[in-house]
Design a protein around this motif. Structure first.
Motif, mmCIF file in Angstrom:
data_model
loop_
_atom_site.group_PDB
_atom_site.id
_atom_site.type_symbol
_atom_site.label_atom_id
_atom_site.label_comp_id
_atom_site.label_asym_id
_atom_site.label_seq_id
_atom_site.Cartn_x
_atom_site.Cartn_y
_atom_site.Cartn_z
ATOM 1 N N TYR A 47 0.800 -1.084 0.006
ATOM 2 C CA TYR A 47 -0.080 -0.096 0.102
ATOM 3 C C TYR A 47 1.008 1.327 -0.042
ATOM 4 O O TYR A 47 1.791 1.204 0.487
ATOM 5 C CB TYR A 47 -0.959 0.111 1.335
ATOM 6 C CG TYR A 47 -1.822 -0.899 1.456
ATOM 7 C CD1 TYR A 47 -1.502 -2.144 1.974
ATOM 8 C CD2 TYR A 47 -3.119 -0.804 0.720
ATOM 9 C CE1 TYR A 47 -1.982 -3.249 2.037
ATOM 10 C CE2 TYR A 47 -4.019 -1.757 0.822
ATOM 11 C CZ TYR A 47 -3.784 -3.199 1.415
ATOM 12 O OH TYR A 47 -4.453 -4.192 1.657
ATOM 13 N N TYR A 101 0.436 9.554 -4.807
ATOM 14 C CA TYR A 101 -0.664 9.030 -4.136
ATOM 15 C C TYR A 101 -0.231 8.721 -2.809
ATOM 16 O O TYR A 101 -0.813 7.909 -2.056
ATOM 17 C CB TYR A 101 -1.025 7.737 -4.901
ATOM 18 C CG TYR A 101 -1.716 7.908 -6.252
ATOM 19 C CD1 TYR A 101 -2.774 7.718 -6.468
ATOM 20 C CD2 TYR A 101 -0.578 8.144 -7.387
ATOM 21 C CE1 TYR A 101 -3.440 7.996 -7.545
ATOM 22 C CE2 TYR A 101 -1.251 8.299 -8.481
ATOM 23 C CZ TYR A 101 -2.516 8.017 -8.850
ATOM 24 O OH TYR A 101 -3.008 8.374 -10.070
ATOM 25 N N VAL A 587 -4.872 -2.693 -9.838
ATOM 26 C CA VAL A 587 -4.651 -1.493 -8.953
ATOM 27 C C VAL A 587 -3.254 -1.346 -8.414
ATOM 28 O O VAL A 587 -2.709 -2.292 -8.236
ATOM 29 C CB VAL A 587 -5.458 -1.777 -7.742
ATOM 30 C CG1 VAL A 587 -5.402 -0.477 -6.782
ATOM 31 C CG2 VAL A 587 -7.088 -1.677 -8.215
ATOM 32 N N THR A 590 -2.954 3.399 -4.246
ATOM 33 C CA THR A 590 -4.599 3.810 -3.827
ATOM 34 C C THR A 590 -4.298 5.145 -2.847
ATOM 35 O O THR A 590 -3.282 5.414 -2.442
ATOM 36 C CB THR A 590 -5.339 2.995 -2.779
ATOM 37 O OG1 THR A 590 -4.437 2.566 -1.686
ATOM 38 C CG2 THR A 590 -5.493 1.635 -3.632
ATOM 39 N N PHE A 615 -7.967 5.284 -7.132
ATOM 40 C CA PHE A 615 -7.169 4.202 -7.476
ATOM 41 C C PHE A 615 -6.213 4.465 -8.701
ATOM 42 O O PHE A 615 -6.798 5.116 -9.453
ATOM 43 C CB PHE A 615 -8.298 3.145 -7.878
ATOM 44 C CG PHE A 615 -9.115 2.406 -6.799
ATOM 45 C CD1 PHE A 615 -8.596 1.362 -5.859
ATOM 46 C CD2 PHE A 615 -10.125 3.219 -6.715
ATOM 47 C CE1 PHE A 615 -9.587 1.082 -4.905
ATOM 48 C CE2 PHE A 615 -11.176 2.914 -5.733
ATOM 49 C CZ PHE A 615 -10.694 1.931 -4.687
ATOM 50 N N ALA A 656 -10.067 0.339 -0.558
ATOM 51 C CA ALA A 656 -9.214 0.506 -1.643
ATOM 52 C C ALA A 656 -7.949 -0.861 -1.309
ATOM 53 O O ALA A 656 -7.514 -1.438 -2.399
ATOM 54 C CB ALA A 656 -8.191 1.685 -1.264
ATOM 55 N N GLN A 660 -7.374 -3.477 -4.090
ATOM 56 C CA GLN A 660 -5.973 -3.503 -4.590
ATOM 57 C C GLN A 660 -5.466 -5.127 -4.447
ATOM 58 O O GLN A 660 -4.706 -5.622 -5.347
ATOM 59 C CB GLN A 660 -4.718 -2.864 -3.680
ATOM 60 C CG GLN A 660 -3.433 -3.062 -4.357
ATOM 61 C CD GLN A 660 -2.561 -1.846 -3.808
ATOM 62 O OE1 GLN A 660 -2.526 -1.199 -2.595
ATOM 63 N NE2 GLN A 660 -1.716 -1.325 -4.597
#
Ligand code: SAM
Length: 682
Positions: A47, A101, A587, A590, A615, A656, A660
């Motif tokens: 992430y 992001y 993805v 996020t 995304f 998210a 992902q």
């Protein structure tokens, strides 16, 4: 669903409680996330995180590479986890993604470009422009498949002449961008959205527009300005600013009729009661249950005989020179209304029946069946006069003039304008139509249309000045994105925010303005969940799948897409997940879009949210490995790294994370909020 979610939650709780407590206490430095239990470790690197600087992520690529293990899982890696150069993706792109992001982007609801026209769930064009600038180079082509009012097109035009805010945001994020003209292809199914998008992205010269706008208001005012002339509280000539009207309630005991204004309002301090004794028989009237008075009447624009709602004008708010005043409605005001009743309606007023759908409420929409029923007669005539005056202007200015008149119409021109009581405010507070609904209050307001349209002209001139010149080409297609008239692999970047399931029935709302345009949206392929349209989640899913399949087809192999989405419902998230998988879109990053001033609907709807999930997608890498990440691990990871954020933003992080990792979103927003109260686990 709930017991499962609860047990998952407890499991997560025991996994990460210590880490989260430490985070909240501040004993873990926010720049470095706590080390996870070993079972979570591979996923931790997948992430993007506000608390994990981009450079650290790049350095950790080798260290955190996913490990397969017997009976365990391999977290689905994002490009962050791959060695530099993997998939031919240059390191510089990955660093741009990390920077863009890694922290929430702010979407403001202010400024001329935002205020030029209200459109439900509209995104701040300057925020979109930062994404466009970071993901593309001059000459590239950007696509929006759910273009709404055209903010992606506006963003593309802004890249040629960036605003100070865009420059500041790019610097804050440490992005390396090249400003200059890009091109855009915008697809929007609604007639209104396409008109807005086209006009905002290819506006007329602001000075020509301003002159023409003043001319149409002058012309309409010459003929009908008398409708807003009145006398002030001292009996001198004055000008009406607005009149507050009241609906009329019928006593359930004796049938006597009383104005809601008289029954409900208390003045010192200003408050609205929920019930009151009937002035005639003394029995109690509960306002929510009382019948609203209606009478059979002939609709003038349409000849329809039907029940029409009874309303009474109650208080006039006006100005004499610079002095503002208010007074009760008197006989002269009623005489003026009688005179207005004698005027023939201009031929340009719409004679359409309202196509009621999901927004219809049997209570406050009783007796409201035609577009005409949404207006006072005075304002219906005033808009008709403006509409006719537009036809006298040069053809190249007419759409911008229509946009001007409709922008006032939608927010302030109909009976959906109202007064409300706000704590701490001395008097009634005037407010525009609620976005995303067709609500008519018991105390609707009739505003001075000519004055309002004149004032709105300035905002539009400012907005047009920001996008008027430049060489960016923006093509607007009023069509469904289920079939794009674009070549395969022709698009460099997509920015889009699709309808969020059943959140907003766009065609139902847009019909008010579209009726003036003479053509309303054909809703067959409108991608929403709608009982009235007979579209369930599966039907919505099929439309979303078709649209994203087209996105996958037209996106270049090196292209990227940013999708903004939110829903409080797991089934709606599944639709998005399936549509992306079906389109072979993966993805990669996020984030969340921070809406500083959420819309009314975002605040009041169950599980509503102020933060949409964002995304970043790319065409799938073709990696055939099977990844397994379970729901508990996503929750644990999200809590370990974002547990200090508010519930709403955390829910966006959670969904998210699920998308992902390619797993189902198992919890609705209300379930999630119930289980995660005030940043603490239950
Ligand atoms: C969330 S809004 C987009 C708002 C936009 N970003 C803006 O700032 O104004 C979604 C839009 O998708 C449009 N839409 C729904 N189904 C569509 C379809 N099949 N093809 C094209 N547009 C569609 C709706 O009319 C609505 O305007």
């Amino acid at each position: 669903m709930l017991p499962d979610a609860m047990s998952v939650w407890r499991e997560v709780h025991s996994l990460t409680r210590a880490g989260c407590r430490a985070l909240r206490r501040g004993s873990v430095a926010p720049a470095k996330p706590p080390r996870a239990e070993s079972a979570m470790e591979p996923m931790m690197s997948n992430y993007n995180s506000e608390i994990r600087p981009a450079r650290d992520v790049a350095r950790s690529v080798e260290r955190d590479a996913p490990q397969s293990r017997e009976g365990g899982y391999v977290a689905k890696p994002s490009l962050t986890d791959r060695p530099a150069g993997d998939d031919g993706m240059p390191r510089s792109d990955q660093e741009t993604w990390d920077a863009l992001y890694s922290s929430p982007v702010e979407s403001r609801r202010s400024g001329a470009l935002y205020n030029a026209f209200s459109y439900p769930t509209k995104i701040d064009p300057e925020a979109i422009a930062v994404f466009v600038a970071a993901h593309t180079s001059p000459g590239d082509t950007v696509l929006d498949v759910f273009a709404g009012s055209g903010t992606t097109g506006i963003a593309v035009r802004l890249c040629e002449r960036p605003t100070a805010r865009m420059l500041g945001e790019v610097e804050r994020l440490g992005l390396d961008v090249q400003w200059g003209p890009r091109h855009a292809e915008l697809y929007e199914i609604s007639v209104l959205g396409a008109l807005l998008a086209n006009t905002m992205c290819s506006p007329p010269p602001p000075e020509d527009f301003e002159r023409a706008a003043n001319e149409i208001v002058d012309a309409a005012q010459r003929e009908f300005g008398w409708m807003y002339e009145t006398r002030d509280d001292a009996g001198d000539p004055g000008r009406m600013r607005h009149i507050v009207w009241s609906e009329v309630l019928t006593c359930p005991t004796c049938g006597d009729e009383s104005a809601y204004w008289d029954l409900a309002l208390e003045w010192d301090p200003v408050a609205l009661r929920n019930d009151a004794p009937c002035p005639h028989c003394g029995e109690g009237i509960v306002f929510a249950d009382a019948a609203r008075a209606c009478r059979p009447a002939v609709g003038e624009s349409n000849g329809d005989v039907g029940l029409r709602r009874v309303r009474r004008p109650m208080r006039v708010y006006g100005a004499t020179g610079k002095r503002q005043w208010s007074r009760p409605v008197g006989t002269a005001d009623l005489d003026l209304l009688a005179r207005i009743a004698e005027v023939a309606l201009p031929a340009s007023v719409p004679d359409r029946q309202i196509r009621w759908g999901d927004l219809h409420r049997s209570g406050y929409h009783l007796g409201i069946n035609w577009i005409e029923d949404l207006y006072t007669r005075r304002n219906f005539i005033a808009f008709g006069a403006l509409w006719e005056a537009i036809e006298e202007q040069p053809a190249e200015l007419r759409d911008a003039l229509r946009l001007l008149v409709l922008s006032y119409n939608a927010s302030h021109g109909t009976l959906m304008t109202r007064v409300v009581v706000k704590s701490g405010m001395a008097g009634l507070v005037l407010t525009g139509a609620q976005s995303g609904v067709l609500y008519i209050s018991g105390l609707p307001v009739e505003k001075n249309v000519f004055q309002g349209v004149r004032r709105k002209t300035r905002t539009l001139c400012e907005a047009f000045a920001l996008t008027a010149c430049g060489s960016a080409r923006v093509n607007v297609h009023c069509a469904s994105s289920t079939r794009l008239d674009l070549a395969d692999a022709s698009i460099d970047y997509v920015f889009t925010d699709p309808p969020f399931g059943d959140f907003i029935p766009y065609s139902e709302i847009n019909q008010i303005n579209e009726s003036w345009l003479g053509r309303v949206t054909e809703p067959d392929e409108e991608a929403i969940v709608s009982k009235a349209q007979g579209k369930d989640v599966a039907a919505y899913g099929a439309l979303m799948k078709s649209v994203f399949a087209e996105v996958g087809r037209v996106l270049k192999p090196t292209g990227a897409a940013t999708v903004v989405f939110h829903s409080s419902k797991p089934q709606v998230w599944s639709v998005l997940g399936d549509a992306l998988t079906n389109a072979d879109l993966e993805v990669q990053r996020t984030s969340v879009l921070d809406k500083r001033q959420p819309s009314f609907k975002q605040v009041v709807s169950e599980g509503g949210t102020r933060h949409d999930a964002v995304f970043l997608l790319t065409p799938a890498s073709g990696d055939a490995r099977k990844y397994e990440t379970d729901h508990a691990e996503v929750l644990a990871d999200v809590h370990a790294r974002f547990g200090h954020e508010d519930d709403q933003r955390l829910y966006s992080r959670y969904v998210a994370g699920c998308l992902q990792q390619g797993i189902e979103v198992a919890m609705s927003a209300p379930e999630f909020y119930r289980l995660h109260v005030g940043g603490a686990y239950r």
